[in-house]
Design a protein around this motif. Structure first.
Motif, PDB file in Angstrom:
ATOM      1  N   ASP A   1       0.834  -1.207   0.000  1.00 55.60           N
ATOM      2  CA  ASP A   1       0.000   0.000   0.000  1.00 55.60           C
ATOM      3  C   ASP A   1       0.867   1.254   0.000  1.00 55.60           C
ATOM      4  N   ARG A   2       1.911   1.244   0.815  1.00 55.96           N
ATOM      5  CA  ARG A   2       2.793   2.410   0.912  1.00 55.96           C
ATOM      6  C   ARG A   2       3.504   2.676  -0.409  1.00 55.96           C
ATOM      7  N   MET A   3       4.019   1.609  -1.030  1.00 58.89           N
ATOM      8  CA  MET A   3       4.753   1.796  -2.282  1.00 58.89           C
ATOM      9  C   MET A   3       3.832   2.174  -3.435  1.00 58.89           C
ATOM     10  N   PHE A   4       2.610   1.639  -3.452  1.00 60.10           N
ATOM     11  CA  PHE A   4       1.640   2.084  -4.462  1.00 60.10           C
ATOM     12  C   PHE A   4       1.404   3.592  -4.334  1.00 60.10           C
ATOM     13  N   ALA A   5       1.223   4.041  -3.085  1.00 59.55           N
ATOM     14  CA  ALA A   5       0.946   5.460  -2.850  1.00 59.55           C
ATOM     15  C   ALA A   5       2.148   6.324  -3.206  1.00 59.55           C
ATOM     16  N   GLU A   6       3.343   5.897  -2.794  1.00 56.47           N
ATOM     17  CA  GLU A   6       4.554   6.669  -3.064  1.00 56.47           C
ATOM     18  C   GLU A   6       4.811   6.819  -4.560  1.00 56.47           C
ATOM     19  N   GLN A   7       4.424   5.789  -5.334  1.00 55.16           N
ATOM     20  CA  GLN A   7       4.685   5.817  -6.776  1.00 55.16           C
ATOM     21  C   GLN A   7       3.480   6.304  -7.583  1.00 55.16           C
ATOM     22  N   GLY A   8       2.442   6.761  -6.867  1.00 56.71           N
ATOM     23  CA  GLY A   8       1.275   7.323  -7.541  1.00 56.71           C
ATOM     24  C   GLY A   8       0.500   6.325  -8.375  1.00 56.71           C
ATOM     25  N   LEU A   9       0.492   5.080  -7.954  1.00 58.99           N
ATOM     26  CA  LEU A   9      -0.161   4.022  -8.729  1.00 58.99           C
ATOM     27  C   LEU A   9      -1.600   3.860  -8.245  1.00 58.99           C
ATOM     28  N   THR A  10      -2.459   4.730  -8.704  1.00 61.06           N
ATOM     29  CA  THR A  10      -3.837   4.756  -8.214  1.00 61.06           C
ATOM     30  C   THR A  10      -4.693   3.622  -8.768  1.00 61.06           C
ATOM     31  N   ASN A  11      -4.174   2.920  -9.778  1.00 56.06           N
ATOM     32  CA  ASN A  11      -4.945   1.802 -10.342  1.00 56.06           C
ATOM     33  C   ASN A  11      -4.449   0.452  -9.828  1.00 56.06           C
ATOM     34  N   MET A  12      -3.621   0.467  -8.784  1.00 56.28           N
ATOM     35  CA  MET A  12      -3.154  -0.771  -8.152  1.00 56.28           C
ATOM     36  C   MET A  12      -3.555  -0.752  -6.682  1.00 56.28           C
ATOM     37  N   HIS A  13      -4.058  -1.896  -6.200  1.00 58.51           N
ATOM     38  CA  HIS A  13      -4.607  -1.946  -4.849  1.00 58.51           C
ATOM     39  C   HIS A  13      -4.299  -3.296  -4.204  1.00 58.51           C
ATOM     40  N   THR A  14      -4.209  -3.290  -2.876  1.00 63.30           N
ATOM     41  CA  THR A  14      -4.239  -4.568  -2.158  1.00 63.30           C
ATOM     42  C   THR A  14      -5.698  -4.876  -1.819  1.00 63.30           C
ATOM     43  N   PHE A  15      -6.000  -6.151  -1.682  1.00 60.48           N
ATOM     44  CA  PHE A  15      -7.341  -6.590  -1.305  1.00 60.48           C
ATOM     45  C   PHE A  15      -7.180  -7.555  -0.136  1.00 60.48           C
ATOM     46  N   LYS A  16      -7.637  -7.133   1.029  1.00 61.16           N
ATOM     47  CA  LYS A  16      -7.451  -7.943   2.244  1.00 61.16           C
ATOM     48  C   LYS A  16      -8.459  -9.085   2.282  1.00 61.16           C
ATOM     49  N   LEU A  17      -7.935 -10.302   2.462  1.00 63.03           N
ATOM     50  CA  LEU A  17      -8.764 -11.503   2.534  1.00 63.03           C
ATOM     51  C   LEU A  17      -8.756 -12.049   3.953  1.00 63.03           C
ATOM     52  N   GLN A  18      -9.819 -12.730   4.331  1.00 61.15           N
ATOM     53  CA  GLN A  18      -9.799 -13.475   5.589  1.00 61.15           C
ATOM     54  C   GLN A  18      -8.700 -14.531   5.532  1.00 61.15           C
ATOM     55  N   ALA A  19      -8.043 -14.760   6.646  1.00 64.29           N
ATOM     56  CA  ALA A  19      -7.000 -15.790   6.714  1.00 64.29           C
ATOM     57  C   ALA A  19      -7.654 -17.140   6.941  1.00 64.29           C
ATOM     58  N   ARG A  20      -8.308 -17.622   5.899  1.00 65.29           N
ATOM     59  CA  ARG A  20      -9.032 -18.894   5.987  1.00 65.29           C
ATOM     60  C   ARG A  20      -8.829 -19.677   4.692  1.00 65.29           C
ATOM     61  N   TYR A  21      -8.409 -20.896   4.831  1.00 64.44           N
ATOM     62  CA  TYR A  21      -8.241 -21.775   3.679  1.00 64.44           C
ATOM     63  C   TYR A  21      -9.619 -22.085   3.097  1.00 64.44           C
ATOM     64  N   PRO A  22      -9.813 -22.138   1.767  1.00 64.29           N
ATOM     65  CA  PRO A  22      -8.837 -21.961   0.691  1.00 64.29           C
ATOM     66  C   PRO A  22      -8.997 -20.632  -0.054  1.00 64.29           C
ATOM     67  N   LYS A  23      -8.757 -19.521   0.611  1.00 66.88           N
ATOM     68  CA  LYS A  23      -8.947 -18.205   0.001  1.00 66.88           C
ATOM     69  C   LYS A  23      -8.052 -17.982  -1.220  1.00 66.88           C
ATOM     70  N   GLY A  24      -6.925 -18.707  -1.316  1.00 68.71           N
ATOM     71  CA  GLY A  24      -6.021 -18.516  -2.444  1.00 68.71           C
ATOM     72  C   GLY A  24      -6.372 -19.329  -3.672  1.00 68.71           C
ATOM     73  N   ALA A  25      -7.407 -20.146  -3.589  1.00 63.84           N
ATOM     74  CA  ALA A  25      -7.817 -20.930  -4.759  1.00 63.84           C
ATOM     75  C   ALA A  25      -8.324 -19.989  -5.850  1.00 63.84           C
ATOM     76  N   GLU A  26      -7.993 -20.306  -7.086  1.00 65.99           N
ATOM     77  CA  GLU A  26      -8.294 -19.430  -8.211  1.00 65.99           C
ATOM     78  C   GLU A  26      -9.754 -18.991  -8.238  1.00 65.99           C
ATOM     79  N   ARG A  27     -10.630 -19.955  -8.179  1.00 68.15           N
ATOM     80  CA  ARG A  27     -12.049 -19.636  -8.313  1.00 68.15           C
ATOM     81  C   ARG A  27     -12.588 -18.863  -7.111  1.00 68.15           C
ATOM     82  N   VAL A  28     -12.038 -19.151  -5.936  1.00 65.23           N
ATOM     83  CA  VAL A  28     -12.446 -18.423  -4.729  1.00 65.23           C
ATOM     84  C   VAL A  28     -11.944 -16.986  -4.796  1.00 65.23           C
ATOM     85  N   LEU A  29     -10.700 -16.805  -5.202  1.00 67.46           N
ATOM     86  CA  LEU A  29     -10.096 -15.478  -5.235  1.00 67.46           C
ATOM     87  C   LEU A  29     -10.798 -14.574  -6.249  1.00 67.46           C
ATOM     88  N   VAL A  30     -11.124 -15.109  -7.409  1.00 75.52           N
ATOM     89  CA  VAL A  30     -11.837 -14.311  -8.411  1.00 75.52           C
ATOM     90  C   VAL A  30     -13.184 -13.851  -7.856  1.00 75.52           C
TER      91      VAL A  30
END
Length: 438
Positions: A213-242
């Protein structure tokens, strides 16, 4: 597939991120590497070298004309001492190029930063790099970055969830190679023509979220974002993440591009940033080495083709006899029969467990508790699927949507009867395919 399933029906288990605070250590060059010609989904490569040949780092040593493929490069300098065949963790037979290293790590003269000016040259450069999905799937990345419906694709999703227990290598990538990730995102978004970029990260990695988040802001990258997910399996699965980021449901057989998305693992994206800076193809891999049988759990970078026993030796060796060794995580990784196997491109972890920790209780009868159904991200009925598989009833398996199963293992994990429900679903898919049901 229930829209709420991704939020409600997931496993909130112990994460065991023991190495999250361990900075990555670079492993010394081993005496021998064995580089597999089968390091991606699709056709294996054919060796382009023979016994007695001298090779250098980054030299092309394997390739094929097949569409679904990616070239393979030498991770070391030295001499080819043989071409072997070995049984793989996926139960196939792999061809291995065996190289005796000279420890000099001389770079191939052909290495240069790629010249790119449009999508076609970008996709070619990505293929030339040998990049495949580094989060586990090992799908050739250049195909993913060249969707047929490119005018309908507008969003980049970078998978930084890393929801499997024990594994922290992607987490370290986000902390140690942050600028490479940003540079990779810029390149992908520029040449594919994407409007927005998101990095999905579980909330148990606040340091990675803060830094990005800090580096996006410092570099003025307004079209890039982090998206906070619950720390619960299987949040990283392709279909779940989409679904989590876009709200779009992704059925089995549907590609992210069909929903307007390019989805790529965070380490893959970081590699894109690195490759377009130095021109060095994919020859090394960051991975987590952990488990109660490992003396000194670490995050390491090792040459692709390094033998697993050499990796473990660098981590202090075994402090207990390993009863089970996994390539990958405990939920979706592969158990291997020997540590005399080489690491490959998509290895993100080597886990070694003692007899005590790898003990599996005896399977008992189903008590119809429904926990497997509640745990399934897609609201499937694992017990009914298991019964249909035991009868080899292909039509029933199809009707129960076995092909929707992503083999995350959540059902097996929560089952009090210790039934291998996830594995039976995998076998059930084969029954449906053999029957020719679509």
């Amino acid at each position: 597939m229930s829209a709420n399933a991704k939020h409600l029906h997931s496993i909130d288990a112990g994460h065991y991120k023991n190495t999250a605070g361990c900075e990555t250590e670079v492993m010394p060059i081993p005496d021998i590497v064995k580089i597999s010609m089968s390091q991606h989904i699709g056709a294996p490569c054919k060796p382009l070298v023979a016994k007695g040949d001298t090779v250098k780092v980054g030299q092309l040593i394997g390739d094929t004309d097949a569409f679904v493929s990616a070239p393979i490069h030498s991770s070391v300098s030295g001499t080819v001492v043989g071409i072997e065949t070995q049984r793989s963790a996926a139960a196939g037979n792999d061809t291995l190029v065996v190289i005796e290293t000279d420890k000099k790590q001389e770079m191939c003269e052909n290495i240069k930063v790629p010249e790119v000016n449009d999508l076609q040259s970008f996709v070619k450069a990505v293929r030339d790099s040998g990049l495949v999905g580094l989060g586990g799937a090992s799908f050739p990345t250049h195909i993913k970055y060249n969707p047929k419906n490119i005018d309908e694709v507008h969003t980049l999703i970078v998978n930084g969830a890393e929801c499997e227990p024990f594994i922290t290598s992607d987490h370290r990538t986000m902390l140690e190679d942050t600028q490479d990730i940003i540079d990779g995102m810029k390149l992908i978004m520029e040449y594919i023509g994407l409007d927005e970029g998101y990095i999905g990260i579980e909330e148990n990695k606040p340091d990675a979220i803060e830094k990005l988040d800090r580096m996006f802001a410092e570099q003025g990258l307004t079209n890039m974002h982090t998206f906070k997910l619950q720390a619960r399996y299987p949040k990283g699965a392709e279909r779940v993440l989409v679904y989590e980021i876009t709200g779009k449901e992704m059925k089995a057989g549907v590609l992210p591009a069909d929903l307007g998305v390019i989805l790529s693992n965070v380490t893959s994206v970081a590699f894109v940033g690195q490759y377009f800076r130095n021109g060095i193809p994919l020859v090394n891999k960051r991975m987590t080495v952990d488990g109660d049988a490992v003396a000194q759990p670490k995050n390491i970078i090792a040459p692709i083709g390094t033998m697993i026993h050499d990796v473990v030796e660098f981590c202090g060796g075994y402090k207990a006899e390993p009863k089970k060794i996994l390539m990958g995580g405990p939920m979706m990784g592969r158990a291997i029969f020997s540590d005399a196997m080489p690491i490959v491109k998509n290895n993100n972890a080597i886990l070694a467990f003692s007899k005590e920790k790898s003990y599996i209780p005896e399977e008992t009868a189903c008590i119809n508790c429904g926990r497997c159904h509640q745990a399934c991200p897609f609201n499937l009925l694992p017990t009914a699927l298991a019964e249909a598989y035991e009868r080899r009833d292909a039509q029933k398996l199809s009707d129960l949507q076995v092909m929707q199963c992503m083999e995350c293992g959540s059902c097996s994990y929560v089952c009090p009867a210790r039934r291998p429900l996830g594995f039976m679903n995998k076998l059930g898919k084969a029954v449906v395919k053999e029957a020719g049901i679509k």
